[in-house]
Design an enzyme around this catalytic site. Structure first.
Site, mmCIF file in Angstrom:
data_model
loop_
_atom_site.group_PDB
_atom_site.id
_atom_site.type_symbol
_atom_site.label_atom_id
_atom_site.label_comp_id
_atom_site.label_asym_id
_atom_site.label_seq_id
_atom_site.Cartn_x
_atom_site.Cartn_y
_atom_site.Cartn_z
ATOM 1 N N GLY A 18 2.832 -16.940 7.605
ATOM 2 C CA GLY A 18 1.628 -17.540 8.202
ATOM 3 C C GLY A 18 1.506 -19.009 7.817
ATOM 4 O O GLY A 18 1.848 -19.385 6.701
ATOM 5 N N ARG A 79 7.816 -15.635 11.935
ATOM 6 C CA ARG A 79 8.293 -14.412 11.280
ATOM 7 C C ARG A 79 9.546 -13.980 12.019
ATOM 8 O O ARG A 79 9.649 -14.183 13.230
ATOM 9 C CB ARG A 79 7.216 -13.338 11.319
ATOM 10 N N ASP A 110 4.875 -14.112 -0.300
ATOM 11 C CA ASP A 110 5.836 -13.262 -1.013
ATOM 12 C C ASP A 110 6.874 -12.633 -0.077
ATOM 13 O O ASP A 110 8.006 -12.391 -0.481
ATOM 14 C CB ASP A 110 5.126 -12.214 -1.884
ATOM 15 N N THR A 133 0.094 -20.054 1.344
ATOM 16 C CA THR A 133 -0.599 -19.021 2.125
ATOM 17 C C THR A 133 -2.093 -19.121 1.882
ATOM 18 O O THR A 133 -2.521 -19.329 0.737
ATOM 19 C CB THR A 133 -0.099 -17.598 1.785
ATOM 20 N N ASP A 135 -4.119 -16.805 1.874
ATOM 21 C CA ASP A 135 -4.656 -15.581 1.262
ATOM 22 C C ASP A 135 -4.716 -15.618 -0.272
ATOM 23 O O ASP A 135 -5.397 -14.797 -0.875
ATOM 24 C CB ASP A 135 -3.820 -14.364 1.679
ATOM 25 N N ASP A 137 -2.641 -14.514 -2.302
ATOM 26 C CA ASP A 137 -2.319 -13.162 -2.785
ATOM 27 C C ASP A 137 -0.922 -13.079 -3.409
ATOM 28 O O ASP A 137 -0.302 -12.025 -3.387
ATOM 29 C CB ASP A 137 -2.435 -12.159 -1.623
ATOM 30 N N ARG A 179 -5.861 -9.258 4.849
ATOM 31 C CA ARG A 179 -5.478 -7.914 5.274
ATOM 32 C C ARG A 179 -5.396 -6.974 4.078
ATOM 33 O O ARG A 179 -5.976 -5.910 4.062
ATOM 34 C CB ARG A 179 -4.122 -7.994 5.980
ATOM 35 N N LYS A 221 -36.964 -10.489 1.334
ATOM 36 C CA LYS A 221 -35.847 -11.227 1.926
ATOM 37 C C LYS A 221 -35.801 -10.919 3.416
ATOM 38 O O LYS A 221 -35.833 -9.744 3.801
ATOM 39 C CB LYS A 221 -34.558 -10.765 1.250
ATOM 40 N N GLU A 230 -11.004 -8.697 6.637
ATOM 41 C CA GLU A 230 -10.652 -7.974 7.865
ATOM 42 C C GLU A 230 -10.011 -6.608 7.571
ATOM 43 O O GLU A 230 -10.156 -5.672 8.342
ATOM 44 C CB GLU A 230 -9.713 -8.813 8.738
ATOM 45 N N ARG A 262 -7.308 -20.840 9.466
ATOM 46 C CA ARG A 262 -5.959 -21.336 9.159
ATOM 47 C C ARG A 262 -5.812 -22.831 9.415
ATOM 48 O O ARG A 262 -4.920 -23.464 8.883
ATOM 49 C CB ARG A 262 -4.929 -20.645 10.052
HETATM 50 P P1 ADP Z 1 4.632 -14.279 4.046
HETATM 51 O O1 ADP Z 1 5.787 -15.101 3.574
HETATM 52 O O2 ADP Z 1 3.466 -15.134 4.434
HETATM 53 O O3 ADP Z 1 4.294 -13.169 3.073
HETATM 54 P P2 ADP Z 1 5.876 -12.323 5.858
HETATM 55 O O4 ADP Z 1 5.627 -11.169 4.948
HETATM 56 O O5 ADP Z 1 5.600 -12.154 7.304
HETATM 57 O O6 ADP Z 1 5.049 -13.624 5.436
HETATM 58 O O7 ADP Z 1 7.402 -12.744 5.678
HETATM 59 C C1 ADP Z 1 7.960 -13.846 6.379
HETATM 60 C C2 ADP Z 1 9.369 -13.538 6.785
HETATM 61 O O8 ADP Z 1 10.186 -13.322 5.621
HETATM 62 C C3 ADP Z 1 9.559 -12.260 7.589
HETATM 63 O O9 ADP Z 1 9.280 -12.446 8.965
HETATM 64 C C4 ADP Z 1 11.050 -11.981 7.375
HETATM 65 O O10 ADP Z 1 11.829 -12.783 8.229
HETATM 66 C C5 ADP Z 1 11.263 -12.450 5.937
HETATM 67 N N1 ADP Z 1 11.243 -11.293 5.025
HETATM 68 C C6 ADP Z 1 10.173 -10.634 4.533
HETATM 69 N N2 ADP Z 1 10.551 -9.579 3.756
HETATM 70 C C7 ADP Z 1 11.917 -9.571 3.777
HETATM 71 C C8 ADP Z 1 12.918 -8.737 3.188
HETATM 72 N N3 ADP Z 1 12.596 -7.692 2.419
HETATM 73 N N4 ADP Z 1 14.215 -9.036 3.438
HETATM 74 C C9 ADP Z 1 14.538 -10.084 4.215
HETATM 75 N N5 ADP Z 1 13.655 -10.903 4.793
HETATM 76 C C10 ADP Z 1 12.357 -10.664 4.590
#
Ligand code: ADP
Length: 329
Positions: A18, A79, A110, A133, A135, A137, A179, A221, A230, A262
């Protein structure tokens, strides 16, 4: 300045997952810190998709002019389901080798670090991460790039909603992003003076919410703000409003802030954080580090391994939620 232990001559930088306000100042810090050490930089577009499709372009000092204040990411983000598969990671690694990229800086969450970790394990391309990010998180860092701007944007929206809530003696349920985590909700709720804050970790039964609303009305109040994350299904604020209406007859209005959280120009806090993290990430990569996130703890820059950061969950802080309730009497 560190000694360039791996003799890294060229690095790639990308934003992934994101988007978050502050990604541009982070890119700027990476590019200018690297070039000032004689290292060339390639920008990889659209995150892992661009790595697979060889969408890359050289970035120069002057390309970074006038981006510090811009929201979003000039490198675009995205993504990629393909990147979850080893064959596409091999294609990405081949592209990086063809471009003579010796190391990477990943700006994302992450999930993006998980992808970077897989790339390193399979193809030995060193990667250092920066948490970008809204979030907040990501385990191992107190703060992530974009969080401060997002909570300020949402808080300003609540301030406006409060005006109409007060004029009409209304209950408003404001849905914010988050989320799986409630950091945005808890910070926005406390700073916006919310009475109740619902997060994935803090689910309050409707009966209890109704009881609290009735008791605050009894105390004189006339308007109330409830902030909810969300959760798994955006739009849960409508379900909550329905449930409150059915249980109590009280009419609650809904406002879903959605993607406006965002966007926007990054706050001073996020620009400073992004500049510090971007610079430190380059230093770490040139110093021979890999599979490591640069984060911040108690305002000090720290390094945390992807192995830990991608497995552990950052615990929520319920004290903010409790404080918001105490102070909103
Ligand atoms: P964020 O980085 O914000 O947590 P995502 O969880 O959507 O966002 O992850 C971003 C991208 O990282 C995913 O679309 C994918 O391409 C890659 N990715 C996430 N997890 C894995 C994984 N276990 N192995 C390989 N690529 C991954």
């Amino acid at each position: 300045m560190v000694s360039n232990q791996n003799a890294i001559k060229k690095i790639g930088v990308y934003t992934s997952g994101g988007d978050a306000p502050g990604m541009n100042p982070a890119i700027r810090a990476v590019v200018r810190s690297a070039i000032s050490q004689g290292v060339r930089v390639m920008g990889i577009l659209h995150g892992y998709s661009g790595m697979i499709d060889n969408e890359m372009k050289p970035l120069q000092m002057r390309d970074m002019a006038n981006i510090i204040q811009r929201g979003g990411t000039i490198l675009k983000t995205g993504r990629s389901n393909d990147f979850m598969k080893a064959e596409f990671r091999a294609k990405a690694a081949q592209n990086l080798r063809t471009q003579e990229i010796d190391g990477l800086i990943c700006i994302g969450g992450d999930g993006s670090f998980r992808g970077a970790q897989a790339l390193y394990e399979e193809h030995k391309i060193p990667v250092v991460g920066i948490a970008g990010t809204i979030d907040n998180d990501v385990y191992g860092t107190d703060d992530t790039i974009g969080f401060d701007t997002a909570i300020n944007t949402a808080m300003e929206a609540i301030d406006k909603i409060r005006d109409t809530a007060d004029s009409h003696d209304r209950i408003f349920i404001v849905e914010v992003m988050g989320r799986n985590s409630g950091f945005i909700a808890s910070h926005v709720g406390l700073s916006g003076g919310a009475e109740e804050i619902l997060t994935p970790e803090n689910i309050i039964p409707v009966d209890k919410i109704v009881e609290n609303l009735r008791s605050s009305r009894a105390r004189g109040k006339t308007s109330s703000i409830i902030v909810t994350a969300e959760g798994q299904k955006p739009g849960r604020a409508y379900d909550l409003a329905d449930a409150i209406r059915k249980k109590s007859g009280l009419d609650a209005k809904v406002c879903i802030l959605g993607h406006l959280q965002r966007g926007g120009s990054p706050s001073a806090h996020d620009r400073i954080l992004a500049s510090r993290l971007g610079n430190a990430a380059v230093e770490a990569l040139l110093g021979g580090k890999t599979n490591t996130m640069i984060g911040v703890q108690s305002d000090r820059l720290i390094e945390a391994s992807f192995e830990v950061v991608t497995i552990k969950e950052k615990p929520g802080d319920k004290s903010l939620i409790n404080l918001a309730r105490l102070l909103s009497v």
